[in-house]
Write a protein that holds these residues in place. Structure first.
Motif, PDB file in Angstrom:
ATOM      1  N   ASP A 191      42.433  32.499  42.260  1.00 16.29           N
ATOM      2  CA  ASP A 191      43.110  32.660  40.976  1.00 16.29           C
ATOM      3  C   ASP A 191      44.500  32.046  41.119  1.00 16.29           C
ATOM      4  O   ASP A 191      45.325  32.546  41.891  1.00 16.29           O
ATOM      5  CB  ASP A 191      43.202  34.138  40.604  1.00 16.29           C
ATOM      6  N   ASP A 226      39.257  40.416  49.800  1.00 13.89           N
ATOM      7  CA  ASP A 226      40.158  41.050  48.845  1.00 13.89           C
ATOM      8  C   ASP A 226      40.849  42.278  49.448  1.00 13.89           C
ATOM      9  O   ASP A 226      42.050  42.495  49.226  1.00 13.89           O
ATOM     10  CB  ASP A 226      39.374  41.452  47.594  1.00 13.89           C
ATOM     11  N   THR A 232      43.440  37.471  46.898  1.00 11.39           N
ATOM     12  CA  THR A 232      43.177  38.100  45.606  1.00 11.39           C
ATOM     13  C   THR A 232      41.888  37.576  44.986  1.00 11.39           C
ATOM     14  O   THR A 232      41.771  36.391  44.670  1.00 11.39           O
ATOM     15  CB  THR A 232      44.340  37.847  44.638  1.00 11.39           C
ATOM     16  N   SER A 234      39.324  38.800  41.897  1.00 15.03           N
ATOM     17  CA  SER A 234      39.204  39.758  40.805  1.00 15.03           C
ATOM     18  C   SER A 234      37.871  40.489  40.840  1.00 15.03           C
ATOM     19  O   SER A 234      36.869  39.968  41.351  1.00 15.03           O
ATOM     20  CB  SER A 234      39.360  39.041  39.458  1.00 15.03           C
ATOM     21  N   GLN A 235      37.870  41.694  40.281  1.00 18.74           N
ATOM     22  CA  GLN A 235      36.633  42.460  40.193  1.00 18.74           C
ATOM     23  C   GLN A 235      35.625  41.764  39.291  1.00 18.74           C
ATOM     24  O   GLN A 235      34.417  41.854  39.513  1.00 18.74           O
ATOM     25  CB  GLN A 235      36.936  43.873  39.679  1.00 18.74           C
TER      26      GLN A 235
END
Length: 288
Positions: A191, A226, A232, A234-235
């Motif tokens: 990200d 993560d 990072t 994301s879920q």
């Protein structure tokens, strides 16, 4: 056109990590690299990453170069003293290896030879000074060389740093640039927004930053990165991978979108870490 020339003309470069074998069977490494020869600008050959004993980066780079593939040889402070490091650099240039990347190396206790002792005769900044000295025609002891190398030099940068850690990282970047470093490879990014503090402090038009795009081989791998490695993820991305009927296809799709985002953000290129899926590089690059 060599990697340096591609950087100089502003070409978005594709680098791919190509792990040397733990043994002497180089067929998989060579075959995977040759298949994407016209899609990859240079192959980064790690020097015993995670302190796991493998064929050296110098050996792996020489083998790939012999097949007409441009390489980036890692030079590791952990395993050799200043004499051996300089000798490897001269040998590399003599064999046509024009790109190098300096690394400190992980603690041997993390690898597969727990009784091994790190050499660490010189630190990373001294290594870069050694390269600079060689390029002026002298070794670290001030002795004249018979012919001098000329390398494109890379280093790592922690683009995920924030706060005081970011200030220190930016200071180290400036020191490395002053020491002759030409480009920086950043850790895996899933990200672009996660490295926004770093991007606010660097000028991508003046500094060559190359983020790593890592292929996610499983949901477990994504969760581990993560939770434990400060990467990072994301879920939503993890759930997307969970729902996918074919994890490999979904992983390649995710990587394709990240590469596009990296290019749109103005980075100099991308470094693909296949994590054992080197045989899927061709499919990924076709999608890109």
């Amino acid at each position: 056109m060599h990697l340096k020339n591609k950087f100089d003309v502003g070409k978005f470069t594709i680098l791919a990590e190509m792990q040397p074998p733990k043994g002497v069977n180089v067929s998989t490494m060579v075959n995977c690299a040759v298949r994407v020869k016209n899609m990859v600008d240079a192959f980064l050959v790690p020097e015993m990453g995670n302190a796991v004993m493998r064929m050296s980066s110098l050996g792996g780079s020489m083998i790939l170069q012999s097949h007409g593939l441009e390489t980036i040889m890692q030079v590791n402070c952990r395993d050799r003293n200043r004499i051996a490091l300089q000798a490897d650099l001269l040998a590399a240039y003599g064999c046509g290896i024009l790109n190098i990347m300096g690394v400190s190396g992980e603690d041997p206790g993390l690898g597969d030879h727990h009784q091994a002792k790190a050499v660490d005769d010189i630190d990373l900044m001294t290594l870069f000074k050694a390269v600079s000295a060689l390029q002026t025609g002298k070794d670290l002891a001030g002795n004249e060389l018979s012919g001098a190398p000329s390398f494109l030099i890379g280093a790592n940068v922690n683009a995920r740093a924030t706060g005081d850690a970011l200030k220190k990282e930016l200071s180290r970047m400036a020191e490395k640039t002053e020491a002759g470093v030409d480009f920086f490879i950043a850790p895996p990014v899933f990200d672009i927004g996660a490295i926004a503090p770093f991007l606010e402090k660097v000028d991508l038009k003046k500094t060559r930053i190359i983020p790593t795009v890592m292929l996610l081989k499983s949901v477990g791998m994504a969760r581990y990165l993560d939770r434990h490695l400060n990467v990072t993820i994301s879920q939503d991305l993890i759930k997307r991978l969970m729902r996918a009927p074919d994890k490999a296809v979904e992983s390649l799709s995710i990587a394709t979108k990240i590469i596009s985002a990296v290019k749109e953000a103005g980075f100099s290129g991308v470094m693909i870490s296949a994590m054992g899926w080197e045989d899927k590089l061709q499919k990924l690059l076709d999608m890109v």
